[in-house]
Write a protein that holds these residues in place. Structure first.
Motif, PDB file in Angstrom:
ATOM      1  N   GLY A 256      30.473  40.678  42.660  1.00  0.00           N
ATOM      2  CA  GLY A 256      30.039  40.319  41.312  1.00  0.00           C
ATOM      3  C   GLY A 256      31.212  40.052  40.378  1.00  0.00           C
ATOM      4  O   GLY A 256      32.238  39.491  40.769  1.00  0.00           O
ATOM      5  N   ASP A 257      31.082  40.497  39.145  1.00  0.00           N
ATOM      6  CA  ASP A 257      32.132  40.283  38.139  1.00  0.00           C
ATOM      7  C   ASP A 257      33.117  41.451  38.055  1.00  0.00           C
ATOM      8  O   ASP A 257      34.026  41.434  37.219  1.00  0.00           O
ATOM      9  CB  ASP A 257      31.489  40.077  36.750  1.00  0.00           C
ATOM     10  CG  ASP A 257      30.640  38.807  36.697  1.00  0.00           C
ATOM     11  OD1 ASP A 257      30.993  37.854  37.402  1.00  0.00           O
ATOM     12  OD2 ASP A 257      29.627  38.798  35.973  1.00  0.00           O
ATOM     13  N   CYS A 258      32.927  42.444  38.915  1.00  0.00           N
ATOM     14  CA  CYS A 258      33.774  43.640  38.886  1.00  0.00           C
ATOM     15  C   CYS A 258      35.146  43.307  39.492  1.00  0.00           C
ATOM     16  O   CYS A 258      35.263  43.029  40.694  1.00  0.00           O
ATOM     17  CB  CYS A 258      33.096  44.757  39.675  1.00  0.00           C
ATOM     18  SG  CYS A 258      34.141  46.176  40.009  1.00  0.00           S
ATOM     19  N   LYS A 259      36.190  43.317  38.677  1.00  0.00           N
ATOM     20  CA  LYS A 259      37.541  42.965  39.131  1.00  0.00           C
ATOM     21  C   LYS A 259      38.017  43.922  40.222  1.00  0.00           C
ATOM     22  O   LYS A 259      38.619  43.505  41.216  1.00  0.00           O
ATOM     23  CB  LYS A 259      38.509  42.985  37.945  1.00  0.00           C
ATOM     24  CG  LYS A 259      38.256  41.909  36.897  1.00  0.00           C
ATOM     25  CD  LYS A 259      38.478  40.513  37.477  1.00  0.00           C
ATOM     26  CE  LYS A 259      38.297  39.441  36.399  1.00  0.00           C
ATOM     27  NZ  LYS A 259      38.458  38.076  36.966  1.00  0.00           N
ATOM     28  N   ARG A 260      37.772  45.203  40.011  1.00  0.00           N
ATOM     29  CA  ARG A 260      38.192  46.214  40.996  1.00  0.00           C
ATOM     30  C   ARG A 260      37.469  45.978  42.327  1.00  0.00           C
ATOM     31  O   ARG A 260      38.077  46.055  43.395  1.00  0.00           O
ATOM     32  CB  ARG A 260      37.889  47.604  40.454  1.00  0.00           C
ATOM     33  CG  ARG A 260      38.293  48.741  41.374  1.00  0.00           C
ATOM     34  CD  ARG A 260      38.108  50.093  40.679  1.00  0.00           C
ATOM     35  NE  ARG A 260      38.373  51.199  41.585  1.00  0.00           N
ATOM     36  CZ  ARG A 260      37.462  51.717  42.409  1.00  0.00           C
ATOM     37  NH1 ARG A 260      36.235  51.219  42.430  1.00  0.00           N
ATOM     38  NH2 ARG A 260      37.773  52.718  43.203  1.00  0.00           N
ATOM     39  N   CYS A 261      36.163  45.668  42.230  1.00  0.00           N
ATOM     40  CA  CYS A 261      35.383  45.420  43.442  1.00  0.00           C
ATOM     41  C   CYS A 261      35.866  44.153  44.147  1.00  0.00           C
ATOM     42  O   CYS A 261      35.919  44.098  45.385  1.00  0.00           O
ATOM     43  CB  CYS A 261      33.902  45.276  43.106  1.00  0.00           C
ATOM     44  SG  CYS A 261      33.209  46.711  42.250  1.00  0.00           S
ATOM     45  N   GLN A 262      36.241  43.147  43.366  1.00  0.00           N
ATOM     46  CA  GLN A 262      36.752  41.903  43.946  1.00  0.00           C
ATOM     47  C   GLN A 262      38.049  42.147  44.702  1.00  0.00           C
ATOM     48  O   GLN A 262      38.262  41.611  45.792  1.00  0.00           O
ATOM     49  CB  GLN A 262      36.967  40.861  42.841  1.00  0.00           C
ATOM     50  CG  GLN A 262      35.675  40.326  42.224  1.00  0.00           C
ATOM     51  CD  GLN A 262      35.926  39.455  41.004  1.00  0.00           C
ATOM     52  OE1 GLN A 262      37.074  39.251  40.598  1.00  0.00           O
ATOM     53  NE2 GLN A 262      34.858  38.947  40.403  1.00  0.00           N
ATOM     54  N   GLY A 263      38.913  42.995  44.118  1.00  0.00           N
ATOM     55  CA  GLY A 263      40.173  43.328  44.781  1.00  0.00           C
ATOM     56  C   GLY A 263      39.929  44.073  46.084  1.00  0.00           C
ATOM     57  O   GLY A 263      40.573  43.789  47.108  1.00  0.00           O
ATOM     58  N   LYS A 264      38.985  44.995  46.048  1.00  0.00           N
ATOM     59  CA  LYS A 264      38.667  45.765  47.252  1.00  0.00           C
ATOM     60  C   LYS A 264      38.042  44.867  48.312  1.00  0.00           C
ATOM     61  O   LYS A 264      38.332  44.993  49.508  1.00  0.00           O
ATOM     62  CB  LYS A 264      37.720  46.918  46.905  1.00  0.00           C
ATOM     63  CG  LYS A 264      37.493  47.887  48.045  1.00  0.00           C
ATOM     64  CD  LYS A 264      36.731  49.119  47.590  1.00  0.00           C
ATOM     65  CE  LYS A 264      36.573  50.112  48.743  1.00  0.00           C
ATOM     66  NZ  LYS A 264      35.852  51.332  48.319  1.00  0.00           N
ATOM     67  N   GLN A 265      37.203  43.941  47.873  1.00  0.00           N
ATOM     68  CA  GLN A 265      36.577  43.020  48.811  1.00  0.00           C
ATOM     69  C   GLN A 265      37.624  42.136  49.503  1.00  0.00           C
ATOM     70  O   GLN A 265      37.525  41.871  50.711  1.00  0.00           O
ATOM     71  CB  GLN A 265      35.552  42.147  48.083  1.00  0.00           C
ATOM     72  CG  GLN A 265      34.739  41.251  49.025  1.00  0.00           C
ATOM     73  CD  GLN A 265      33.674  40.469  48.284  1.00  0.00           C
ATOM     74  OE1 GLN A 265      33.794  40.204  47.087  1.00  0.00           O
ATOM     75  NE2 GLN A 265      32.608  40.094  48.989  1.00  0.00           N
ATOM     76  N   ALA A 266      38.634  41.726  48.756  1.00  0.00           N
ATOM     77  CA  ALA A 266      39.702  40.904  49.337  1.00  0.00           C
ATOM     78  C   ALA A 266      40.453  41.675  50.415  1.00  0.00           C
ATOM     79  O   ALA A 266      40.786  41.134  51.481  1.00  0.00           O
ATOM     80  CB  ALA A 266      40.663  40.442  48.243  1.00  0.00           C
ATOM     81  N   VAL A 267      40.731  42.965  50.145  1.00  0.00           N
ATOM     82  CA  VAL A 267      41.398  43.829  51.131  1.00  0.00           C
ATOM     83  C   VAL A 267      40.521  43.968  52.373  1.00  0.00           C
ATOM     84  O   VAL A 267      41.000  43.907  53.513  1.00  0.00           O
ATOM     85  CB  VAL A 267      41.705  45.211  50.522  1.00  0.00           C
ATOM     86  CG1 VAL A 267      42.190  46.178  51.596  1.00  0.00           C
ATOM     87  CG2 VAL A 267      42.748  45.097  49.415  1.00  0.00           C
ATOM     88  N   GLN A 268      39.219  44.145  52.160  1.00  0.00           N
ATOM     89  CA  GLN A 268      38.292  44.291  53.280  1.00  0.00           C
ATOM     90  C   GLN A 268      38.261  43.026  54.148  1.00  0.00           C
ATOM     91  O   GLN A 268      38.272  43.108  55.383  1.00  0.00           O
ATOM     92  CB  GLN A 268      36.892  44.612  52.762  1.00  0.00           C
ATOM     93  CG  GLN A 268      36.746  46.004  52.177  1.00  0.00           C
ATOM     94  CD  GLN A 268      35.293  46.383  51.958  1.00  0.00           C
ATOM     95  OE1 GLN A 268      34.397  45.542  52.062  1.00  0.00           O
ATOM     96  NE2 GLN A 268      35.048  47.647  51.645  1.00  0.00           N
TER      97      GLN A 268
END
Length: 309
Positions: A256-268
Motif C-alpha cells: 500500500g502507501d506504507c513506506k516502511r512496508c514498501q521497504g520491507k517488501q523490497a527486501v522480501q
C-alpha cells in the motif's frame, strides 16, 4: 503426493502453522491425516486450538494430531540397557546403577528429544492407520540431529550387542565345559536390540525414499533466514533426504502507501529472488503475511490454498 511430509526450518518461521494447514487441507481432500509434532516446545495444540497430547487426538473429521512425549523414547532405549545389565547379572557380572548409566550413555548418547522424535516417527511411519502423515519438526539443529540419529543409535546398539555377545560366548563356553554340549543350547527369545536396529533402519530408509517422503523447508524472506535455509537444504541433501519445496511464509503482498512496508517488501522480494537463484530446482510456494495470531481452523483454511499451488 508422498505419504509422509516433513516440515523443517529455523525457529519462528511458522512451521507448525504450515504443517497444521497442510494437514487440514489433506483432510478436506478426503485423506485420513495425522499431524505429528516432534518439536519439544510443542505448539500444535495452539495452532489448531484443540487439546493435543501424547496419543493421537481427533481435531476434526479426518484430521488428527499428536505431540510426541520426549520421555517415551528415552524409556524404551534405557529399558534395553537395563535388560542387558540383568543378563550380565545372570552371567555373574554385577553392574551397579552408575555402571548401567555409563553403559547407557557410552559413545554418543542421543538426546531424549531427538530420540523421542525418531521413536514417534517410527511409530507413525510403520502404522497403516493414516493415509498421510505430516511431521512438524523442531528447529534446524534438532532436525539434523534427528536425521543422524538412526546411524548414531546403530553404532551405540552395535557396541552393546557386541559386548553382550562376548559375554554370551564366555557363558556358553563355561557351561559347555561344565555340563557338556547340551548346556550350550538355549533360547534367547526375541532380540530387542536387533529389533531396535531394524526399526531405526526402517525410519532412515523411509526418510530417504522420494516415493514415500518429501521434506519441505519453511522459511521467511529475510537475509539471515535465506542463508540458513540454503545451509539446511545442503545438509539435508548430504543425508539424501528428498527436499522438494521451499515454503516462504509471512510474505507481504500489498504494501500500500506504507513506506516502511514498501521497504520491507523490497527486501522480501530480493530474498525470494536469492532463493530462486541459489536453489533453482526446488518449488517455491509463498504464504501471505497474516495479521494477528494465526491460530484455529479458520486461519488454517486461509493458508491451505497456498500450499501446493
Amino acid at each position: 503426493m508422498t505419504r509422509f511430509l516433513l516440515y523443517g526450518g529455523k525457529g519462528g518461521v511458522g512451521k507448525t502453522t504450515v504443517a497444521a494447514a497442510t494437514g487440514h487441507r489433506l483432510a478436506e481432500a478426503g485423506y485420513e491425516t495425522l499431524v505429528v509434532s516432534t518439536d519439544p516446545a510443542h505448539s500444535l495444540a495452539d495452532a489448531v486450538e484443540t487439546a493435543v497430547g501424547g496419543d493421537p487426538t481427533e481435531i476434526r473429521s479426518g484430521l488428527w494430531g499428536v505431540e510426541v512425549d520426549p520421555q517415551t523414547g528415552i524409556d524404551r532405549y534405557r529399558s534395553l540397557f537395563e535388560a542387558l545389565a540383568a543378563e550380565f547379572d545372570d552371567a555373574g557380572i554385577r553392574m551397579d546403577e552408575d555402571e548401567i548409566a555409563e553403559l547407557f550413555t557410552s559413545g554418543v548418547m542421543p538426546g531424549s528429544d531427538e530420540l523421542a522424535a525418531v521413536e514417534g516417527m517410527a511409530t507413525y511411519i510403520e502404522s497403516d492407520r493414516w493415509d498421510r502423515v505430516v511431521f512438524d519438526t523442531a528447529p534446524t539443529g534438532h532436525t539434523l540431529r534427528l536425521l543422524d540419529l538412526p546411524s548414531v543409535m546403530d553404532r551405540g546398539v552395535a557396541t552393546a550387542m557386541d559386548l553382550r555377545d562376548q559375554v554370551r560366548r564366555k557363558v556358553t563356553t563355561a557351561r559347555t565345559m561344565m555340563f557338556g554340549p547340551m548346556a550350550s543350547r538355549r533360547d534367547d527369545g526375541p532380540d530387542d536390540f536387533t529389533a531396535m536396529r531394524e526399526r531405526m533402519e526402517r525410519v532412515g530408509t523411509a526418510l530417504r525414499d522420494p516415493e514415500r517422503t518429501a521434506f519441505r523447508v519453511v522459511t521467511i524472506p529475510e537475509t539471515m533466514a535465506v542463508r540458513e535455509t540454503e545451509r539446511l537444504v545442503g545438509k539435508l541433501r548430504e543425508f539424501d533426504v528428498p527436499v522438494t519445496t521451499l515454503v516462504v511464509n509471512k510474505v507481504i503482498e500489498d504494501a500500500g502507501d506504507c513506506k516502511r512496508c514498501q521497504g520491507k517488501q523490497a527486501v522480501q522480494e530480493k530474498s525470494i529472488a536469492q532463493l530462486r537463484e541459489s536453489l533453482p530446482d526446488l518449488d517455491i510456494w509463498t504464504v501471505p503475511d497474516q495479521s494477528g495470531e494465526v491460530t484455529g481452523i479458520e486461519a488454517l483454511e486461509k493458508i491451505g490454498p497456498h500450499l501446493g499451488g
